[in-house]
Enzyme design. Structure first.
Site, PDB file in Angstrom:
ATOM      1  N   GLY A 407      10.446  30.431  15.015  1.00 25.79           N
ATOM      2  CA  GLY A 407       9.324  29.267  15.737  1.00 25.79           C
ATOM      3  C   GLY A 407       8.788  28.443  14.553  1.00 25.79           C
ATOM      4  CG  ASP A 441       9.642  31.756  10.908  1.00 25.73           C
ATOM      5  OD1 ASP A 441       9.947  31.974   9.844  1.00 25.73           O
ATOM      6  OD2 ASP A 441      10.045  30.571  11.671  1.00 25.73           O
ATOM      7  CG  ASP A 472      15.329  39.461   9.435  1.00 28.59           C
ATOM      8  OD1 ASP A 472      16.015  38.830  10.245  1.00 28.59           O
ATOM      9  OD2 ASP A 472      15.494  39.840   8.180  1.00 28.59           O
ATOM     10  NE  ARG A 488      12.255  21.462  18.219  1.00 29.49           N
ATOM     11  CZ  ARG A 488      12.166  21.022  16.898  1.00 29.49           C
ATOM     12  NH1 ARG A 488      12.244  21.683  15.854  1.00 29.49           N
ATOM     13  NH2 ARG A 488      12.608  19.597  16.817  1.00 29.49           N
ATOM     14  CG  HIS A 492      20.705  23.316  13.276  1.00 26.97           C
ATOM     15  ND1 HIS A 492      20.566  21.970  13.028  1.00 26.97           N
ATOM     16  CD2 HIS A 492      19.919  24.048  12.556  1.00 26.97           C
ATOM     17  CE1 HIS A 492      19.442  21.769  12.356  1.00 26.97           C
ATOM     18  NE2 HIS A 492      18.956  23.059  12.191  1.00 26.97           N
TER      19      HIS A 492
HETATM   20  C1  LIG Z   1      14.875  24.797  11.514  1.00 27.40           C
HETATM   21  S1  LIG Z   1      13.442  25.922  11.375  1.00 27.40           S
HETATM   22  C2  LIG Z   1      12.942  25.848  13.005  1.00 27.40           C
HETATM   23  C3  LIG Z   1      11.514  26.055  13.277  1.00 27.40           C
HETATM   24  C4  LIG Z   1      11.049  25.983  14.567  1.00 27.40           C
HETATM   25  N1  LIG Z   1      11.759  26.700  15.480  1.00 27.40           N
HETATM   26  C5  LIG Z   1      10.857  24.510  14.844  1.00 27.40           C
HETATM   27  O1  LIG Z   1      11.599  23.996  15.822  1.00 27.40           O
HETATM   28  O2  LIG Z   1      10.068  23.833  14.193  1.00 27.40           O
HETATM   29  C6  LIG Z   1      14.115  27.348  11.224  1.00 27.40           C
HETATM   30  C7  LIG Z   1      13.304  28.485  11.187  1.00 27.40           C
HETATM   31  O3  LIG Z   1      13.907  29.860  11.194  1.00 27.40           O
HETATM   32  C8  LIG Z   1      13.010  30.605   9.987  1.00 27.40           C
HETATM   33  N2  LIG Z   1      13.902  31.845   9.827  1.00 27.40           N
HETATM   34  C9  LIG Z   1      14.964  31.873   8.701  1.00 27.40           C
HETATM   35  N3  LIG Z   1      15.452  32.976   8.612  1.00 27.40           N
HETATM   36  C10 LIG Z   1      14.663  33.783   9.630  1.00 27.40           C
HETATM   37  C11 LIG Z   1      14.945  35.207   9.547  1.00 27.40           C
HETATM   38  N4  LIG Z   1      15.737  35.971   9.262  1.00 27.40           N
HETATM   39  N5  LIG Z   1      13.921  35.903  10.774  1.00 27.40           N
HETATM   40  C12 LIG Z   1      13.132  34.786  11.195  1.00 27.40           C
HETATM   41  N6  LIG Z   1      13.019  33.559  11.007  1.00 27.40           N
HETATM   42  C13 LIG Z   1      13.846  32.879  10.180  1.00 27.40           C
HETATM   43  C14 LIG Z   1      12.604  29.574   9.164  1.00 27.40           C
HETATM   44  O4  LIG Z   1      11.472  30.425   8.430  1.00 27.40           O
HETATM   45  C15 LIG Z   1      12.373  28.563   9.936  1.00 27.40           C
HETATM   46  O5  LIG Z   1      10.987  28.584  10.168  1.00 27.40           O
END
Ligand SMILES: C[S@@+](CC[C@H](N)C(=O)[O-])C[C@H]1O[C@@H](n2cnc3c(N)ncnc32)[C@H](O)[C@@H]1O
Length: 992
Positions: A407, A441, A472, A488, A492
């Site tokens: 998030g 996150d 994670d 969200r 992708h």
């Molecule tokens: C594109 S961002 C989207 C953030 C949020 N959902 C938004 O809409 O602004 C993707 C998110 O996935 C998180 N992320 C990446 N790898 C992750 C993992 N293994 N576990 C949890 N979160 C992760 C990143 O830190 C980032 O905050």
């Protein structure tokens, strides 16, 4: 026939122009405060009604695309507000913003470009003009455009990096001779002239007289509004306190542009063992920058550089790629270890190293910081408030838990919390669903989020309405009582195998009534979609998906609105080039979800946007069936593996799906990722933008959320306010309610009116209200009907940027099958059509008109076939033909008709890899993370156990995260009485 098509396109453009002019004319007449024109001349709206009409502007025969700059625009160059001038200029109508003038986000004229009718019309114009040009231009020249337009980003980068836009702003409307520009930024004047001329030829800048250039509406959005001299001295400060647009284009024209150049090297010319892989750290980006095995974010953070320099020695400006170093006038273009220009990155593998301890020593520091700002600049990729309409939040039981997975800093949750909670742990008000939010996150992001929320809305944290959790998403989901899992712009970022694993983790933890809400771009096909037409797609429930679109535009336009929808596809390729990730078509999303035990039931898109909210419900996870090739090689049918396709799989491919890539691909230090929101939406901004959508707390003056600070001047400037913060030019959102009134049977009173300054220059909520309601009778011929979803928040038309808008969806998505032949009456203008209003109005899916259009009586969609019995077993045999390994002897495999030929077996590779990784890897490390796996590892399943009842028996032996493990876990959960722990119990559980 071609002439008929061209004439039809021409007529479409004419009709669309009529629509735009009508809106501007009506607005000019109905709004005394907005009687203005950025051109300083009366519009020709009342007279120009035909595409062939010669407007008075063009009749003047001047060199401008629109009337020449008026004295009014000098205020832009002097940095002074021009509202006074404007409000006293008595004009009969608004003119459309001029291409020749700098962008002014505060002008009523610019604001009106976000009007839904204007968005729809502009999309038609862009799509039709692109198609006309492709039709009439000599093919070789059109391909020259496609094949050589790489010069555009290249020149755009120089324009941005050399601060030429700022220099031209200071020069004023008459522009500056290239010799003087060159003196300021140090680029050779002769070279610069040619570069700027190329841009001017593409309408980015104006050449006002020989070698004299000036900013225009396009170039000026790159303006950071900072003094050029300061930028020359301290270029590293360029993006601080800006809206991020220049940072975004700086990034696009640097690392994204360069990475894209290596697409073919990666996907075609690489060794077989690599080219079909989808490892996030072996993408075109890794080829371009010679950093195989290092994720883009790790690289930004200085990883994989092996102590060498990427952009030159030292710190500060030396780190900035391609900028002039003040004092010596030289430009730094050292490239260090980059392999750009080398043919094969595989000859010399770089090994990832730890990122530099001292962040200042990170040679990519400038790019890292620019990326963060750039993400702010892309805020308008999605209409932020669309999430309010993307799900029926009000239907959830009181106190439901929403888990915002990946998030970020919780910006989406914050909007929802404002809308559906009153800031108290338990609300006495029956009407308030009192939703609770858990934002998950990585640790570093959670820290940032907690800090941001404590600063901005401590009451929501203190009351327990929202809490952050380090998690994670590849590990087992700890929250077992979620009403909604929200993802969200997470999927992708990840190739299918990884995305599937994320979804499986959620499926494992889902209760029977848990919903999954995916928010991502939904890419349309470039042909009319026939999804749901095959048996397997029927099994996945594709025919029953509410809001699914088969086309966005009628013939002769491309069904996906062609050029008008380009942005979604740019993003898709960006995700591929940088991460081997991708945006997905609806078919791909449905299949991916289905493979992880989720059935998509509904899609909602904001008008004019490709960004969708996709609702899914838990279903049984299809258990893959084991198949064995005659050779003895083990490979497996992958559930729903037909969804991606691609090239055939070599069963002996030794490519690894190293799940530790997950870690390497992720950001380590809180770098945002594509699409993440970098700022929390302000309460006031959300309220101003989404009006009635913000419920709960907003109507309760006594609750704590109303103790927030008053509205910031930057959002709604006070009267006479001299200094205004410029909102992102791409995210100007008129404060408007839905133009289609809905009979929402809510007992709630409407939210209090948004306070606004009567003198502010932006069109007010009330003004747009008036505009819309004045159009109402003609726009909505349907009788008002109760909303399908009575609690959907009020504003169904959160209006946003105009780029990538494809808002013909609702009016044109109702036919299924091949595009209809050109109708005999095609040349009829919209005014001659039976329901002109309907054809002109983009509809929100929540609007009664839309429901009516989609009602069985009116729908052109072929009747939904009776839902076939869901038989997961059938879907195991749906490998696409190209994906069937050559040695396969399983004669139950059959081909899938109707899939585009471009969809081959790529997805199978990934899915197969995932399955293998999940099944073969018995070793799960201490954190439950799965280790690296080899393709072809042995399966533990007995072929005889392929009876659909194998889940319980194998549960113990399966590593977490595999399809089978998830299915087994769900099976065992099914036998456990579902509990719904209270929020405080959950809090206790997590804090322990
Ligand atoms: C594109 S961002 C989207 C953030 C949020 N959902 C938004 O809409 O602004 C993707 C998110 O996935 C998180 N992320 C990446 N790898 C992750 C993992 N293994 N576990 C949890 N979160 C992760 C990143 O830190 C980032 O905050």
């Amino acid at each position: 026939m071609t002439f008929a098509v061209l004439r039809a396109l021409h007529a479409l453009i004419g009709d669309a122009l009529d629509d735009v002019e009508r809106i501007y004319a009506e607005s000019g007449n109905s709004s005394p405060n907005s009687r203005t024109s950025t051109s300083g001349k009366p519009s020709t709206a009342s007279t120009a009604r035909s595409p062939t009409h010669k407007s008075s502007n063009s009749a003047q025969g001047h060199a401008y695309a629109s009337p020449p700059p008026s004295p009014l625009i000098s205020s832009y160059f002097q940095g002074q507000p021009s509202s006074q001038d404007r409000s006293t200029t008595p004009l009969s109508t608004l003119d459309f913003p001029s291409l020749d003038l700098p962008f002014d986000p505060n002008s009523p004229s610019e604001n009106l470009t976000s009007h839904p009718v204007v968005i729809s019309a502009v999309n038609k114009i862009v799509a039709a003009a692109g198609q006309m040009s492709a039709t009439v231009q000599i093919p070789f020249l059109t391909l020259c455009d496609a094949g050589m337009s790489f010069h555009l980003p290249s020149c755009l980068r120089l324009l941005e990096a050399s601060h030429t836009v700022e220099i031209l702003r200071e020069a004023g409307p008459n522009g500056l001779h290239v010799k003087l520009i060159a003196e300021k930024n140090g680029v050779d004047k002769n070279k610069l002239a040619h570069i700027l001329r190329l841009l001017a030829t593409h309408h980015i800048l104006r050449e006002v007289s020989p070698n004299v250039f000036a900013n225009n509406r396009l170039s000026s959005i790159l303006d950071t509004r900072k003094p050029s001299e300061n930028l020359m001295r301290n270029p590293e400060t360029k993006y601080s306190d800006t809206n991020g647009v220049s940072a975004f284009f700086g990034m696009c024209t640097d690392e994204l542009f360069k990475s894209a150049g290596f697409l073919t090297e990666t996907y075609f010319l690489s060794p077989q063992k690599h080219k079909n892989g989808r490892e996030p750290t072996r993408a075109p980006f890794n080829h371009a920058f010679g950093c195989e095995g290092v994720g883009f974010f790790g690289w930004l953070e200085g990883e994989g550089i092996n102590g060498k320099q990427v952009n030159g020695p030292g710190r500060g400006v030396d780190l900035i790629p391609g900028v002039v170093i003040p004092g010596n006038g030289s430009v730094n273009h050292k490239r260090g270890t980059s392999s750009i220009g080398k043919a094969d990155m595989y000859s010399g593998k770089s090994s990832p190293t730890n990122k530099p301890r001292d962040p200042l020593a990170n040679p990519n520091r400038f790019r890292l910081e620019r990326f963060g700002k750039a993400m702010t600049g892309t805020a308008s990729w999605e209409v932020p408030g669309a999430v309010l309409n993307g799900f029926d939040w009000q239907s959830l039981p009181k106190g439901s838990v929403i888990v915002d997975v990946g998030g970020g800093i919780g910006s989406t949750s914050m909007l929802l919390a404002h809308a559906y909670s009153d800031g108290r742990d338990i609300s006495p008000d029956e009407d308030v669903p009192g939703l609770k939010f858990i934002i998950q996150d990585r640790e570093v992001v959670v820290d940032m989020g907690e800090k941001a929320w404590k600063d901005k809305c401590p009451e929501l944290v203190d009351s327990g309405v929202a809490r952050f959790q380090v998690h994670d998403f590849f590990l087992p989901q700890p929250v077992k009582n979620a009403a909604v899992f929200l993802l969200r712009v997470v999927l992708h970022d990840w190739p299918d195998a990884f995305a599937q694993r994320i979804l499986l983790r959620l499926r494992e933890a889902a209760m029977p009534d848990t919903k999954l809400l995916i928010a991502d771009f939904v890419l349309p096909l470039a042909c009319a979609d026939n999804f749901g037409s095959t048996e397997d797609e029927g099994e996945m429930g594709m025919t029953e998906i509410q809001g699914a679109e088969t086309m966005l535009a009628p013939a002769p336009l491309l069904p996906n609105l062609g050029k008008a929808s380009a942005n979604g596809y740019w993003m898709d390729m960006t995700m591929q080039c940088m991460f081997n990730g991708q945006e997905r078509t609806l078919r791909e999303i449905v299949s991916l979800a289905h493979s992880a035990g989720w059935k998509v039931t509904k899609v909602t898109k904001a008008p004019g946007s490709l960004f969708g909210h996709i609702v899914a419900i838990p279903i049984e996870i299809p258990i893959q069936r084991r198949a064995r090739a005659g050779s003895g090689s083990a490979f497996f049918d992958i559930p729903n593996s037909n969804y991606m396709g691609g090239s055939a799989v070599d069963p002996h491919d030794e490519a690894l799906l190293d799940v530790r890539e997950m870690g390497r691909a992720s950001s380590r230090c809180g770098t945002p990722t594509f699409g993440s929101r970098m700022d929390l939406p302000s309460y006031e901004e959300a309220r101003a933008k989404f009006g009635g959508g913000i419920r709960g707390a907003l109507r309760r003056p006594s609750t704590s959320v109303l103790t927030r600070p008053p509205m910031k001047p930057s959002i709604l400037p006070a009267a006479g306010s001299a200094k205004k913060k410029r909102p992102s030019p791409l995210s100007v959102v008129p404060q408007s309610p839905s133009p289609v009134p809905r009979n929402i049977s809510s007992p709630r009173p409407p939210p209090p009116p948004v306070p606004h300054s009567p003198l502010k220059r932006r069109i007010s909520h009330a003004q747009l209200n008036q505009i819309y309601s004045s159009q109402q009778p003609s726009l909505s011929p349907a009788p008002h009907q109760p909303s399908q979803s009575p609690r959907i928040p009020g504003s169904s038309l959160p209006l946003s940027r105009r780029a990538s808008l494809a808002n013909l969806s609702n009016q044109t998505s109702i036919s299924k099958g091949p595009p209809p032949p050109l109708p005999a009456n095609f040349l009829l203008r919209s005014s001659d059509r039976a329901s002109p209003a309907l054809s002109q109005m983009p509809l929100s899916p929540a609007s009664p008109v839309f429901s009516r259009l989609n009602s069985p009586g009116l729908s052109l969609r072929s009747p939904t076939p009776a839902s076939p019995n869901l038989s997961h077993r059938r879907s195991y045999v749906t490998l696409s033909p190209s994906a069937i390994p050559k040695k396969r002897v399983d004669n139950s495999v059959r081909s899938i008709g109707g899939l585009p030929s471009t969809l081959g077996g790529r997805g199978n590779t990934l899915m197969r890899s995932l399955e293998l990784s999940g099944l073969a890897n018995r070793g799960v490390d201490g954190q439950g993370r799965m280790g690296p796996l080899k393709f072809g590892d042995e399966l533990s399943l007995d072929p005889a156990s392929d009876d659909g009842n194998d889940t319980e028996s194998i549960e113990e032996s399966l590593p977490g995260g595999s399809v089978l493990a998830a299915a087994a876990r769900i099976e065992s959960l099914r036998n456990t009485p579902s509990r719904k722990p209270s929020m405080s119990a959950l809090n206790r559980q997590y804090s322990s």
